[in-house]
Design a protein around this motif. Sequence first.
Motif, short mmCIF file in Angstrom:
data_model
loop_
_atom_site.label_atom_id
_atom_site.label_comp_id
_atom_site.label_asym_id
_atom_site.label_seq_id
_atom_site.Cartn_x
_atom_site.Cartn_y
_atom_site.Cartn_z
N GLN A 177 -15.74 21.71 23.05
CA GLN A 177 -15.92 20.60 23.99
C GLN A 177 -17.37 20.52 24.43
O GLN A 177 -18.05 21.53 24.54
N VAL A 178 -17.83 19.31 24.67
CA VAL A 178 -19.21 19.13 25.13
C VAL A 178 -19.33 19.66 26.55
O VAL A 178 -18.50 19.37 27.41
N GLY A 179 -20.36 20.46 26.78
CA GLY A 179 -20.57 21.06 28.08
C GLY A 179 -21.62 20.33 28.90
O GLY A 179 -22.53 19.72 28.35
N HIS A 180 -21.47 20.43 30.22
CA HIS A 180 -22.43 19.81 31.14
C HIS A 180 -22.90 20.79 32.21
O HIS A 180 -23.76 20.43 33.01
N ASP A 181 -22.32 22.00 32.24
CA ASP A 181 -22.59 22.94 33.31
C ASP A 181 -22.89 24.33 32.77
O ASP A 181 -22.32 24.76 31.78
N MET A 182 -23.78 25.02 33.50
CA MET A 182 -24.04 26.44 33.30
C MET A 182 -23.36 27.17 34.45
O MET A 182 -23.34 26.68 35.58
N PHE A 183 -22.80 28.35 34.17
CA PHE A 183 -22.09 29.12 35.18
C PHE A 183 -22.73 30.49 35.37
O PHE A 183 -23.15 31.12 34.40
N PHE A 184 -22.74 30.95 36.62
CA PHE A 184 -23.25 32.26 36.99
C PHE A 184 -22.10 33.02 37.62
O PHE A 184 -21.50 32.55 38.60
N VAL A 185 -21.79 34.21 37.09
CA VAL A 185 -20.66 34.99 37.59
C VAL A 185 -21.12 35.75 38.84
O VAL A 185 -22.02 36.58 38.77
N LEU A 186 -20.46 35.44 39.96
CA LEU A 186 -20.76 36.11 41.22
C LEU A 186 -19.78 37.25 41.48
O LEU A 186 -20.13 38.25 42.09
N SER A 187 -18.52 37.08 41.04
CA SER A 187 -17.53 38.15 41.13
C SER A 187 -16.44 37.87 40.12
O SER A 187 -16.27 36.75 39.65
#
Length: 140
Positions: free
Chosen positions: A49-59
């Motif tokens: 799927q086309v992505g639009h977001d970057m994610f940062f793992v906080l917990s």
Amino acid sequence: MTPDPTLAPLPVGEHPMLSELPECSADDLARWMSFVDVAPGTEIVQQGQVGHDMFFVLSGHARATRGHIVVSELGPGDHFGELALLGERPRAASVVAVDRMKLARLSREDWHRMADERPAAALALLRRVVDRLGHQLVSM
């Protein structure tokens, strides 16, 4: 995935990719990001799927897979989806929450807003992303 405005921006400024960005405070980061609470078993991104977001793992923890092959285990301090900031590209892997997670999400649009408001911080983040990708390629 449901955005939860009551989630404190945890130590987003302490995340390795986000700490000590030039001319950028934790308050700035919180303005550009949304914070998401993810239940175990939730597919956060789907391969292809086309992505639009970057994610940062906080917990919490997640598993990234390509097909049925586990390509990485993710935990606090990790990130994924970085190529989505650069353009409309299909996701290279699926990421599923293993346990309850708190994520900071940076959309492509908010990254552009960050670049307009704090260009030095946006450039530093982009350099960190490229550096990390380079290390991953070398270690393959």
